[in-house]
Design a protein around this motif. Structure first.
Motif, mmCIF file in Angstrom:
data_model
loop_
_atom_site.group_PDB
_atom_site.id
_atom_site.type_symbol
_atom_site.label_atom_id
_atom_site.label_comp_id
_atom_site.label_asym_id
_atom_site.label_seq_id
_atom_site.Cartn_x
_atom_site.Cartn_y
_atom_site.Cartn_z
ATOM 1 N N HIS A 158 0.834 -1.203 0.000
ATOM 2 C CA HIS A 158 0.000 0.000 0.000
ATOM 3 C C HIS A 158 0.873 1.261 0.000
ATOM 4 N N HIS A 185 -5.374 3.916 5.810
ATOM 5 C CA HIS A 185 -5.203 2.481 5.586
ATOM 6 C C HIS A 185 -4.766 1.788 6.870
ATOM 7 N N ASP A 188 -7.640 1.441 9.250
ATOM 8 C CA ASP A 188 -8.521 0.349 8.860
ATOM 9 C C ASP A 188 -7.943 -1.002 9.287
#
Length: 201
Positions: A158, A185, A188
């Motif tokens: 990512h 991200h 999450d």
């Protein structure tokens, strides 16, 4: 080899690699840029791959230092993981040419590349060591070794994707800040780990 001579050769080699890529570079060109004869360079480095590997090891060592420093002094595994992951992202965000070095992007673009099995094994081990604070923090959160490795790979992928978008300025298409997307991200992923642990209790 004196430290000064070594630094001159590595600095010259980096300039040549950035301009010509690994395939286009030669020990002769590196020697000329450093102000030495090819024979003198061959005495210290058997190949251009050896010099490239040395440059990449230096970069990965600096990456590891940055990640460890970012996570140092934090007690909670969640904070350690977040800080280590952002340390990885921030290192390459500030040093895009090191990202190019690590992915062999100088002059050649994206494609499979390496320096040969022996060098690749050492370099992969150095990258794994640099990323270990992320993996260790994930394990401290209660994930299995396999899950921690997968989370590290997820964070790595990512971050690199966002860095590519940032450095090519394609991120502007989405009107978003790469750091904020990286943090979201991580939020999450940490949230999902927390939810799973609560279900297991």
């Amino acid at each position: 080899m004196s430290e000064h001579k070594r630094e001159l050769i590595l600095a010259a080699a980096r300039e040549i690699f950035e301009a010509e890529g690994l395939e286009g570079a030669s020990l002769r060109a590196i020697a000329a840029r450093a102000g030495y004869t090819p024979a003198a360079l061959y005495f210290h480095f058997p190949s251009k791959e050896a010099i490239y590997a040395e440059l990449l090891l230096i970069s990965l060592s600096a990456l590891g230092d940055a990640i460890r420093q970012a996570a140092s002094g934090l007690a909670a595994p969640q904070e350690q993981l977040r800080a280590a992951a952002m340390g990885f992202f921030s290192f390459y965000f500030a040093r895009p040419r090191d990202l190019d070095l690590g992915f062999y992007l100088f002059h050649g673009g994206m494609r499979p590349a390496g320096l040969g099995p022996d060098y690749d094994e050492v370099l992969n081990a150095a990258l794994t060591a640099a990323l270990s604070p992320i993996t260790e923090a994930a394990e401290a959160l209660g994930t299995s070794v396999t899950e921690a490795n997968m989370l590290t790979a997820d964070i790595f992928a990512h971050a690199v994707g966002l860095l590519l978008l940032a450095h090519t300025r394609r991120i502007r298409l989405f009107g978003a800040a790469p750091q904020s997307l990286m943090e979201a991200h991580l939020d999450d992923r940490l949230s999902k780990i927390g939810e799973r642990r609560r279900r297991e209790v």
